[in-house]
Design an enzyme around this catalytic site. Sequence first.
Site, mmCIF file in Angstrom:
data_model
loop_
_atom_site.group_PDB
_atom_site.id
_atom_site.type_symbol
_atom_site.label_atom_id
_atom_site.label_comp_id
_atom_site.label_asym_id
_atom_site.label_seq_id
_atom_site.Cartn_x
_atom_site.Cartn_y
_atom_site.Cartn_z
ATOM 1 N N SER A 92 0.836 -1.097 -0.121
ATOM 2 C CA SER A 92 -0.060 0.029 -0.049
ATOM 3 C C SER A 92 0.753 1.364 -0.010
ATOM 4 O O SER A 92 1.563 1.520 -1.049
ATOM 5 C CB SER A 92 -0.951 -0.004 1.138
ATOM 6 O OG SER A 92 -1.867 1.005 0.962
ATOM 7 N N HIS A 205 -8.424 0.310 0.028
ATOM 8 C CA HIS A 205 -8.309 -0.446 -1.062
ATOM 9 C C HIS A 205 -9.954 -1.043 -1.457
ATOM 10 O O HIS A 205 -9.946 -2.235 -1.515
ATOM 11 C CB HIS A 205 -7.253 -1.367 -0.718
ATOM 12 C CG HIS A 205 -6.105 -0.747 -0.204
ATOM 13 N ND1 HIS A 205 -5.306 -0.328 -1.168
ATOM 14 C CD2 HIS A 205 -5.339 -0.827 0.742
ATOM 15 C CE1 HIS A 205 -4.305 0.075 -0.800
ATOM 16 N NE2 HIS A 205 -4.067 -0.174 0.424
#
Length: 318
Positions: A92, A205
């Site tokens: 990420s 996400h």
Amino acid sequence: MANKYAFLFPGQGAQAPGMMKDVCDTYAEARKVIDAVSDITGQNIPALLWETEKDVLSRSDNSQLAITAASLAVVAALKTKGIEPSAVMGFSLGEFPALHLAGVLSFEDVIKVVQKRGQIMQAVCEDIARENEGHAPGMAAVIGLSPEKVVEIAKSCTGAYAANMNSVRQTVISATAAGLDEAEAKCKEAGARRFVRLAVAGPFHSPLMQKAADGFEKAIADVVFNDPAISLFSNVTGKQVTTGAEAKASAVLHLTHPVLWTDEEAVLGTLITNDTASDWRVLEPGPGKVLSGLWRDCEFGEKWVATPVNTADGIASL
């Protein structure tokens, strides 16, 4: 000493007050990175890293900048020992220091981009919290079910999405409040050992973060993303990144698409395995040791053990 290194960069959640203080006290090059980040952002990064309370540091607008600065400080210390990566990937947020090390983003640009990303995500998460008054979307780690089963369950729930493919043992779901409740019931019914609600500000996400993605796309519209100079892997595709255009598109998709970490591990592990002419070592530069643990669970983890690198003593031992 190995002649090739793969760097794994940690994401949001790895932050801890005081992180990398001993590294910066020991290695002047590491401290220079911290001071450079202060100059670029106009923020007091030493105070952010070493004097900020845990709850304040955990805000997206603080943690993302702090983790990136801390990770790149460790990289600078490693460089003094002649240790530089031949392959990089990050979880990420961690993909941004990876982009810099791969030559995709300049140092100044990666710091500015991460600062803007954190600000946008924090603002959107605050909007979500206000709009849902006690019923905000969030994330949960499902432990004890296969990733495939968690994906299947998430698809069967309203407002739930498989967000982080962490390992064969752990998958993270992002969902609305009702979606989390539904997913928890179905996961436990399917035999999950644990369904752990995560202390995060939003449903990262997943499509629930589309507003943040739209804002971030505008924020980086004029930023130059170069083609990678070393092996770089994408959370969005789970594959190697070959162009700057692809890297830029993925940086936006990051916010609404799952982290395909296990796919990335497989591609990196295969690259290392096939490179019989080189001696590889896997390092996790930056706060925490989560990625080293996830790497241990993959099929390559036993042969090429990942080492967390986040203390002066740890760097000295390499």
